[in-house]
Design a protein around this motif. Structure first.
Motif, mmCIF file in Angstrom:
data_model
loop_
_atom_site.group_PDB
_atom_site.id
_atom_site.type_symbol
_atom_site.label_atom_id
_atom_site.label_comp_id
_atom_site.label_asym_id
_atom_site.label_seq_id
_atom_site.Cartn_x
_atom_site.Cartn_y
_atom_site.Cartn_z
ATOM 1 N N GLY A 78 0.837 -1.196 0.000
ATOM 2 C CA GLY A 78 0.000 0.000 0.000
ATOM 3 C C GLY A 78 0.871 1.244 0.000
ATOM 4 N N SER A 79 0.367 2.323 0.630
ATOM 5 C CA SER A 79 1.093 3.603 0.591
ATOM 6 C C SER A 79 2.456 3.473 1.260
ATOM 7 C CB SER A 79 0.308 4.695 1.320
ATOM 8 O OG SER A 79 -1.063 4.514 1.215
ATOM 9 N N LEU A 80 2.472 2.977 2.497
ATOM 10 C CA LEU A 80 3.741 2.891 3.216
ATOM 11 C C LEU A 80 4.596 1.751 2.679
ATOM 12 C CD1 LEU A 80 2.970 3.539 6.989
ATOM 13 C CD2 LEU A 80 3.964 5.080 5.310
ATOM 14 N N THR B 198 -0.891 -8.593 -1.565
ATOM 15 C CA THR B 198 -2.071 -9.405 -1.878
ATOM 16 C C THR B 198 -2.060 -9.656 -3.384
ATOM 17 O OG1 THR B 198 -3.365 -7.397 -2.216
ATOM 18 C CG2 THR B 198 -3.477 -8.402 -0.025
ATOM 19 N N ARG C 135 -4.313 -8.962 -5.377
ATOM 20 C CA ARG C 135 -4.871 -7.765 -6.002
ATOM 21 C C ARG C 135 -3.804 -6.689 -6.232
ATOM 22 N NH1 ARG C 135 -9.445 -4.435 -2.780
ATOM 23 N NH2 ARG C 135 -7.987 -4.798 -1.078
ATOM 24 N N ARG D 34 -1.889 -5.330 -9.721
ATOM 25 C CA ARG D 34 -1.894 -3.896 -10.075
ATOM 26 C C ARG D 34 -0.470 -3.404 -10.338
ATOM 27 N NH1 ARG D 34 -6.239 -2.058 -6.169
ATOM 28 N NH2 ARG D 34 -4.614 -2.265 -4.622
ATOM 29 N N THR E 51 3.058 -3.544 6.963
ATOM 30 C CA THR E 51 2.499 -2.216 6.678
ATOM 31 C C THR E 51 1.035 -2.311 6.265
ATOM 32 O OG1 THR E 51 3.066 -2.201 4.317
ATOM 33 C CG2 THR E 51 4.784 -1.484 5.853
ATOM 34 N N GLU F 239 -6.227 -5.284 9.277
ATOM 35 C CA GLU F 239 -5.795 -6.381 8.402
ATOM 36 C C GLU F 239 -4.642 -7.172 9.011
ATOM 37 O OE1 GLU F 239 -6.563 -3.919 4.207
ATOM 38 O OE2 GLU F 239 -4.664 -3.724 5.266
ATOM 39 N N GLN G 124 -1.185 -15.384 7.976
ATOM 40 C CA GLN G 124 -0.794 -15.873 6.639
ATOM 41 C C GLN G 124 0.724 -15.972 6.519
ATOM 42 O OE1 GLN G 124 -2.619 -13.221 3.815
ATOM 43 N NE2 GLN G 124 -4.651 -14.121 4.085
ATOM 44 N N ASN H 109 -0.795 2.489 13.507
ATOM 45 C CA ASN H 109 -1.094 3.380 14.628
ATOM 46 C C ASN H 109 -1.598 2.550 15.798
ATOM 47 O OD1 ASN H 109 -0.612 5.951 13.414
ATOM 48 N ND2 ASN H 109 -2.499 5.687 12.220
ATOM 49 N N VAL I 59 6.165 8.635 8.577
ATOM 50 C CA VAL I 59 6.252 8.824 7.125
ATOM 51 C C VAL I 59 4.820 9.045 6.647
ATOM 52 C CG1 VAL I 59 6.686 7.619 4.935
ATOM 53 C CG2 VAL I 59 8.339 7.431 6.802
ATOM 54 N N ALA J 293 2.184 9.037 3.500
ATOM 55 C CA ALA J 293 2.045 8.570 2.114
ATOM 56 C C ALA J 293 0.584 8.225 1.841
ATOM 57 C CB ALA J 293 2.918 7.335 1.889
ATOM 58 N N ARG K 193 -2.045 6.515 -1.389
ATOM 59 C CA ARG K 193 -2.207 5.962 -2.734
ATOM 60 C C ARG K 193 -3.129 6.869 -3.541
ATOM 61 N NH1 ARG K 193 -3.411 -0.404 -2.304
ATOM 62 N NH2 ARG K 193 -4.354 0.011 -0.288
ATOM 63 N N GLU L 40 -9.904 3.503 12.098
ATOM 64 C CA GLU L 40 -9.135 2.646 13.013
ATOM 65 C C GLU L 40 -9.574 2.941 14.462
ATOM 66 O OE1 GLU L 40 -5.116 1.341 10.909
ATOM 67 O OE2 GLU L 40 -5.004 3.441 11.466
HETATM 68 N N1 LIG Z 1 -0.085 6.227 5.212
HETATM 69 C C1 LIG Z 1 0.471 6.945 6.155
HETATM 70 O O1 LIG Z 1 0.829 8.101 5.928
HETATM 71 C C2 LIG Z 1 0.674 6.354 7.545
HETATM 72 C C3 LIG Z 1 1.485 7.045 8.458
HETATM 73 C C4 LIG Z 1 1.698 6.477 9.721
HETATM 74 C C5 LIG Z 1 1.093 5.277 10.060
HETATM 75 N N2 LIG Z 1 0.296 4.656 9.145
HETATM 76 C C6 LIG Z 1 -0.302 3.366 9.514
HETATM 77 O O2 LIG Z 1 0.191 2.386 8.619
HETATM 78 C C7 LIG Z 1 -0.816 1.441 8.283
HETATM 79 C C8 LIG Z 1 -0.829 1.262 6.774
HETATM 80 O O3 LIG Z 1 -1.201 2.479 6.152
HETATM 81 P P1 LIG Z 1 -1.229 2.648 4.581
HETATM 82 O O4 LIG Z 1 -1.692 4.044 4.352
HETATM 83 O O5 LIG Z 1 0.054 2.211 3.971
HETATM 84 O O6 LIG Z 1 -2.400 1.614 4.186
HETATM 85 P P2 LIG Z 1 -2.794 1.066 2.744
HETATM 86 O O7 LIG Z 1 -2.359 2.009 1.675
HETATM 87 O O8 LIG Z 1 -4.219 0.666 2.804
HETATM 88 O O9 LIG Z 1 -1.883 -0.248 2.607
HETATM 89 C C9 LIG Z 1 -2.145 -1.452 3.260
HETATM 90 C C10 LIG Z 1 -1.699 -2.569 2.322
HETATM 91 O O10 LIG Z 1 -1.699 -3.805 3.011
HETATM 92 C C11 LIG Z 1 -2.152 -4.779 2.080
HETATM 93 N N3 LIG Z 1 -2.578 -5.991 2.765
HETATM 94 C C12 LIG Z 1 -3.671 -6.195 3.526
HETATM 95 N N4 LIG Z 1 -3.713 -7.466 3.969
HETATM 96 C C13 LIG Z 1 -2.601 -8.072 3.470
HETATM 97 C C14 LIG Z 1 -2.096 -9.397 3.559
HETATM 98 N N5 LIG Z 1 -2.732 -10.356 4.252
HETATM 99 N N6 LIG Z 1 -0.940 -9.690 2.930
HETATM 100 C C15 LIG Z 1 -0.269 -8.759 2.204
HETATM 101 N N7 LIG Z 1 -0.718 -7.468 2.088
HETATM 102 C C16 LIG Z 1 -1.867 -7.148 2.716
HETATM 103 C C17 LIG Z 1 -3.273 -4.091 1.337
HETATM 104 O O11 LIG Z 1 -3.569 -4.800 0.161
HETATM 105 P P3 LIG Z 1 -4.613 -4.254 -0.961
HETATM 106 O O12 LIG Z 1 -3.781 -3.343 -1.834
HETATM 107 O O13 LIG Z 1 -5.054 -5.477 -1.653
HETATM 108 O O14 LIG Z 1 -5.697 -3.520 -0.217
HETATM 109 C C18 LIG Z 1 -2.617 -2.739 1.098
HETATM 110 O O15 LIG Z 1 -1.843 -2.760 -0.091
HETATM 111 C C19 LIG Z 1 -2.117 1.971 8.873
HETATM 112 O O16 LIG Z 1 -2.474 1.171 9.951
HETATM 113 C C20 LIG Z 1 -1.815 3.370 9.364
HETATM 114 O O17 LIG Z 1 -2.370 3.574 10.627
HETATM 115 C C21 LIG Z 1 0.073 5.161 7.890
#
Ligand SMILES: NC(=O)c1ccc[n+]([C@@H]2O[C@H](COP(=O)([O-])OP(=O)(O)OC[C@H]3O[C@@H](n4cnc5c(N)ncnc54)[C@H](OP(=O)(O)O)[C@@H]3O)[C@@H](O)[C@H]2O)c1
Length: 334
Positions: A10-12, A32, A34, A38, A78, A83, A90, A110, A134, A136, A138, A295
């Protein structure tokens, strides 16, 4: 060469994988089906903003099979918090091997509960504490907008330093993501938790942008009320709240309400009615506005549960938990 696994593209996950893979770390990115499809269709991980980088998919080892995760290495999860239990199970089904003593895991979700989830699946000795700010996101076209390079922290949950946490810190720093080895990572995790309960609570319930928050003395007081209760829970678990550059919670706690109101007021961005005026929004407010599940349980539900276990009263957190649960777009599906 340092080897790291990243779970979740995902983003991170994409930000970490691309920056690490281009700076001397061997990266296995477990996605995943999916998101692997992509990425393969796009041909590259594309980051823009605070990091501008295009890494062909072949530049990282992209896989959907946990058995491809590296032996003796760290694996950083990440996925979203909700999830994580499924992702951890897994991964555990295929990694690490029984005789792989050096393998370790970390989560950057978080909240505090992620380390319990990882410990339950992998055993506490394999868990390294992690925190990231960080930023980020999508985007529709598949790119990832990186809004901030950090900071990130790794550290041993029992305290002190270790070669495995230091290796991750070095790799992330080489990747251009400022990262520190935290000798007291639980303090970092709980201090960020304070910021999350405070900021997520006041911004979700009012839909006010974080950069305008300081204009409202009543919101600064509400934020401080939530931080004080969260800090009291941390203290009851033997954790001292600290002052970290992006979340100097101890500094806020040591000030009077009047001093905090003045401090946040001086830093609030001027109101700008133009349609393109920059608004910074907490991730939970972004999720709310986009209709995504919040969350809420990993943050508010969890801290209220932990408070109950040690008999710390948290009436403000309980009200915010209930109100945020009620407006959670994911409510109907939970
Ligand atoms: N983004 C930020 O700026 C940020 C900053 C600090 C903390 N966080 C924390 O970091 C976490 C992730 O954030 P994010 O923004 O990166 O989320 P995100 O973009 O939704 O990325 C999560 C990724 O995990 C994948 N995933 C889910 N289940 C999986 C599995 N069983 N095996 C492999 N991959 C799997 C998802 O797949 P799909 O692509 O198929 O959905 C998605 O690509 C959050 O809990 C957030 O609290 C985020």
């Amino acid at each position: 060469m340092t080897r790291l696994g990243i779970v979740g593209a995902g983003s991170l996950g994409q930000t970490y994988a691309a920056t690490l893979a281009t700076t001397g770390t061997e990266v296995v990115l477990l996605a995943t089906e999916r998101s692997a499809a992509r990425l393969r269709a796009a041909g590259a991980i594309r980051l823009h903003g605070a990091v501008d980088l295009e890494v062909p998919v072949g530049g990282v080892h992209l896989t959907t099979d946990p058995r491809d995760l590296p032996r003796g290495a760290g694996v950083v999860f990440t996925t979203k918090g909700r999830e994580l239990p499924e992702a951890a199970r897994q991964v555990r089904a295929g990694w690490p091997a029984a005789d792989d003593r050096d393998a370790w895991v970390a989560g950057i979700q978080n909240g505090v509960v992620k380390d319990d989830v990882l410990a339950e699946v992998f055993g506490i000795d394999r868990v390294v504490g992690g925190v990231t700010i960080v930023g980020a996101q999508r985007e529709e076209d598949g790119r990832v907008a990186v809004t901030s390079r950090g900071a990130t922290y790794f550290g041993e949950l029992e305290g002190g330093t270790s070669a495995r946490a230091q290796a991750a810190v070095d790799a992330f720093n080489r990747a251009g993501l400022p990262t520190e080895l935290a000798p007291d990572i639980r303090s970092v995790i709980w201090s960020k938790m304070c910021n999350a309960t405070g900021f997520f609570g006041v911004t979700c319930l009012t839909r006010i942008a974080s950069n305008h928050f300081g204009h409202y003395p009543e919101l600064v007081n509400a934020y401080m009320g939530l931080i004080r209760e969260t800090a009291a829970v941390a203290n009851a678990y033997g954790v001292q709240i600290g002052a970290y550059p992006a979340f100097p919670i101890k500094t806020y706690l040591d000030r009077t309400d009047e001093e905090n109101i003045a401090w946040f007021g001086e830093r609030a961005a001027p109101f700008d009615p133009s349609p393109n005026a920059p608004l910074s929004r907490t991730s939970m407010l972004q999720d709310l506005l986009a209709g995504r599940p919040l969350e809420v349980d990993a943050i508010f539900g969890d801290v209220c549960e932990r408070a109950k276990r040690v008999g710390v009263p948290v009436p403000k957190l309980e009200i915010v938990r209930d109100l945020v649960r009620a407006i959670d777009p994911g409510r109907a599906t939970r």
